[in-house]
Design an enzyme around this catalytic site. Structure first.
Site: not given
Ligand SMILES: *Cc1c(COP(=O)(O)O)cnc(C)c1O
Length: 356
Positions: A101, A168, A192
């Site tokens: 990511w 993030d 998540k």
């Molecule tokens: C799943 C995830 C993403 C991507 O998320 P999307 O909503 O599918 O774009 C980005 N960063 C992290 C840490 C993730 O776990």
């Protein structure tokens, strides 16, 4: 029968959230309309989005100079929007490369300016978090991924930096008490740990905006969404509602309790991985282990399919590791309870009895 969901995302949600969301699809709060049918301009939805942002503020005790947005496009859309909104023309942004990511975020940032990758664990397939590095003095921000969903590593403290931190937090937001004022921007896809796919929460300190000297398309400009309360265009009404319900559930339990429960769940599972003769960790340093995504493997790779089958037969799903890591990954987000983790531990013990 309801399955025990260890998927990394979209992920497990609390049963009470699912029940309320299901009810709202049929009749939203006795309104005679489905949540899928109501206007985003209705007062009923205004209460939902206001309530959801108020809970984000309350849970992270955000000072008034932070704004809370509910946007679309997933966390991946924030990868370009962060530099678009924060990085001046010709400026430099610092990134800590701790996984796929982070790599994706770096790739997008390069479209907008200079990127300094301050440290990377790529050479070791991201199995640890680099800790010694310097952030260039001209960096506008330092971007970090607080939890590396794929690799099972987590930043257990936010690095010190002379410039604002952009985090993030897609896979560990609201998983424990956290001082959000350490960050200038926090973003997280909801699917998540705080809801369903379809919305992304962005927490941004206002003074960081409006300094890029760039023309930003309206929909990509955080200031548009701040001015319009995340309703410049039609927001993802249902996804925001599911986040609202999830945030209420988080508040009811309290972040401190959620944090200690998550610690206990993770300790329980890591203790079994360390004890069990058939399994091994994939994370090099114990202090980098994630509380949210627990990655491990079989010492004998040929046994992995057998354990996966055993797990599936026993109703535990979603533990297959990401393809670039292999092995297993058990995602044990807030809504997974200790009993669920214990079920997986018992299967691991049973597996050892049978195959050691
Ligand atoms: C799943 C995830 C993403 C991507 O998320 P999307 O909503 O599918 O774009 C980005 N960063 C992290 C840490 C993730 O776990």
């Amino acid at each position: 029968m309801k399955k025990l969901n260890f998927y990394s995302g979209p992920a497990i949600l609390p049963p009470s959230v699912l029940e309320k969301a299901a009810q709202a699809v049929l009749d939203f709060n006795g309104s005679g309309l489905s949540i899928l049918e109501i206007s985003h301009r209705s007062s009923a939805f205004q209460e939902v989005i206001d309530g959801a942002s108020a809970l984000v503020r309350e849970l992270y005790e955000l000072p008034t100079d932070y704004e809370v947005l509910f946007l679309t496009g997933g966390a991946s859309t924030q990868f370009p929007l962060i530099p678009y909104n924060l990085l001046p023309q010709g400026g430099t942004a610092a990134y800590l490369e701790t996984g796929q990511w982070a790599e994706n975020a770096i790739k997008e940032a390069r479209l907008f300016g200079n990127v300094a990758v301050v440290a990377s664990s790529r050479e070791a397939n991201f199995s640890y978090i680099p800790k010694q590095y310097n952030v260039p003095s001209n960096a506008t921000y330092l971007h970090v991924t607080t939890n590396n969903t794929i690799y099972g590593t987590q930043l257990h403290s936010i690095p010190q930096s002379h410039c604002p931190i952009v985090a993030d937090m897609s896979s560990d937001i609201f998983s424990r008490p956290f001082d959000a004022t350490q960050c200038g921007v926090i973003y997280a896809g909801a699917q998540k740990n705080m809801g369903a796919a379809g919305t992304t929460v962005v927490i941004v300190r206002k003074d960081l905006l409006g300094k890029t000297n760039r023309a930003i398309p309206t929909m990509f400009d955080y200031q548009t969404h701040i001015a319009k309360g995340s309703m410049f265009n039609t927001p993802p009404v249902f996804a925001i509602y599911v986040s609202y319900l999830t945030l209420q559930w988080i508040k009811q339990r309290g972040l401190a309790k959620i944090g200690s429960d998550n610690q206990q769940k993770a300790d329980t599972l890591y203790a079994e991985i360390d004890r069990n003769s058939l399994f091994a960790t994939t994370v090099t340093k114990p202090e980098d282990r994630s509380q949210m995504n627990v990655t491990f493997k079989c010492n004998k790779p040929e046994q992995e399919q057998t354990f996966l089958d055993l797990a599936t037969q026993n109703n535990c799903i979603g533990i297959k590791g990401y393809r670039t890591v292999g092995g297993f990954r058990a995602s044990i987000y807030n809504a997974m309870d200790l009993a669920g983790v214990q079920t997986l531990v018992q299967l691991m013990q049973h597996f050892e009895e049978q195959y050691a």
